[in-house]
Design an enzyme around this catalytic site. Structure first.
Site, mmCIF file in Angstrom:
data_model
loop_
_atom_site.group_PDB
_atom_site.id
_atom_site.type_symbol
_atom_site.label_atom_id
_atom_site.label_comp_id
_atom_site.label_asym_id
_atom_site.label_seq_id
_atom_site.Cartn_x
_atom_site.Cartn_y
_atom_site.Cartn_z
ATOM 1 N N HIS A 123 45.282 47.816 17.372
ATOM 2 C CA HIS A 123 45.481 47.398 18.692
ATOM 3 C C HIS A 123 45.154 48.838 19.673
ATOM 4 O O HIS A 123 45.599 48.810 20.885
ATOM 5 C CB HIS A 123 47.244 47.228 18.981
ATOM 6 C CG HIS A 123 47.492 46.130 18.320
ATOM 7 N ND1 HIS A 123 46.894 44.958 18.387
ATOM 8 C CD2 HIS A 123 48.662 46.133 17.671
ATOM 9 C CE1 HIS A 123 47.651 44.045 17.432
ATOM 10 N NE2 HIS A 123 48.624 44.585 17.264
ATOM 11 N N MET A 125 48.980 27.493 11.611
ATOM 12 C CA MET A 125 49.143 28.637 11.489
ATOM 13 C C MET A 125 50.664 28.835 11.601
ATOM 14 O O MET A 125 51.203 29.879 10.960
ATOM 15 C CB MET A 125 48.413 29.303 12.592
ATOM 16 C CG MET A 125 46.824 29.563 12.418
ATOM 17 S SD MET A 125 46.676 31.070 11.489
ATOM 18 C CE MET A 125 47.285 32.350 12.328
#
Length: 296
Positions: free
Chosen positions: A113, A242
């Site tokens: 990130h 998912m």
């Protein structure tokens, strides 16, 4: 919106402040300092995203492409997460992930990130055959998703909740929540858009045409897949598919990631004033950069 309050974040023992940026507790100062020396391999595949911009989604797609092509034999994307979170170190682990990654077989799949100015030089300025996939999501939906995820995590950990949604909006816009300023992050990576080492994807475009996104990623990774394989992977990577995969993850933070997976869900949270503030921020930061987002 109320006057900006920083008391919550200033007193929050859940965050680490490193060079003026707040990070979650599993991102430690010594690990961030080690980023400058992290060695990138020529066949590394790196996925970059601001938190809650779709990291686990693109991870699942890359995992299935690599497994389908026979390049890796990881049985699930959990196996990638177990090693791949570059800057992380959990309390139950004796070693940080950047050290564990050094022992991983190639090709390594790395997740981060971090913004370019805090990422390893080999990721911020890749050479040779390194592949960097940058996934971006519009800031309104990112903020809403981040808020709900943090509330879930804090409730599970027995910690105090985040401040009100209104206060959180202020923190997000001011870049005072974890991982710093959203706009600094996306624009820092966007500057690399003409570098062939990078592939830029938008969450909203993936929602519109997932098979096209799978095909684009596989081509970028130089993996040849037939149309049937692309459709199979796309179907397995829809939100409904998912969600089940993530909820059955052996990692509890992955198990609470999936919520709605919608474009435009910010409409359920934003006041008119918050919407105007975000629109103004987007205009100030993004105008003239060539970076545009769909919000519906």
């Amino acid at each position: 919106m109320a006057e900006e309050s920083t008391d919550f974040m200033d007193s929050d023992d859940y965050t680490n402040v490193i060079n003026g940026i707040r990070y979650p507790p599993h991102v430690r100062r010594e690990n961030m300092e080690a980023m400058a020396e992290f060695d990138i391999r020529d066949d590394d595949i790196v996925m970059v995203a601001f938190p809650k911009a779709g990291t686990n989604w693109i991870l699942e797609i890359v995992h299935k492409i690599l497994v389908t092509s026979g390049k890796i034999d990881a049985s699930s994307s959990d196996d990638m997460v177990a090693m791949g979170k570059l800057e992380f170190q959990y309390s139950q682990e004796p070693r940080p992930r950047h050290v564990m990654l050094q022992e991983c077989a190639s090709p390594r799949v790395i997740l981060t990130h971090l913004a370019p100015d805090t990422a390893p030089p080999g990721i911020a300025h890749p050479q040779n055959k390194v592949k960097i996939i940058v996934l971006m999501r519009n800031p309104k939906d990112t903020a809403v998703s981040y808020f709900h995820f943090e509330q879930k995590r804090r409730s599970m950990d027995g910690r105090k909740p985040l401040p009100s949604w209104d206060e959180y909006c202020q923190l997000f816009l001011a870049g005072k929540h974890t991982y710093g300023c959203y706009f600094h992050h996306v624009l820092g990576w966007w500057q690399r858009r003409d570098d062939p080492h990078f592939l830029f994807l938008k969450y909203e475009d993936m929602k519109k045409d997932l098979p096209k996104a799978v095909k684009t990623v596989s081509a970028f990774l130089q993996v040849k897949l037939d149309d049937a394989s692309i459709e199979t992977i796309a179907h397995a990577c829809t939100f409904s598919s998912m969600k089940g995969t993530l909820e059955n993850s052996r990692f509890y933070d992955r198990a609470v990631i999936a919520r709605k997976g919608l474009v435009g869900d910010w409409n359920t949270m934003f006041t008119d004033e918050q919407n105007k503030l975000f629109d103004q921020k987007c205009k100030t930061k993004l105008e003239g950069t060539g970076l545009h987002f769909d919000f519906e």
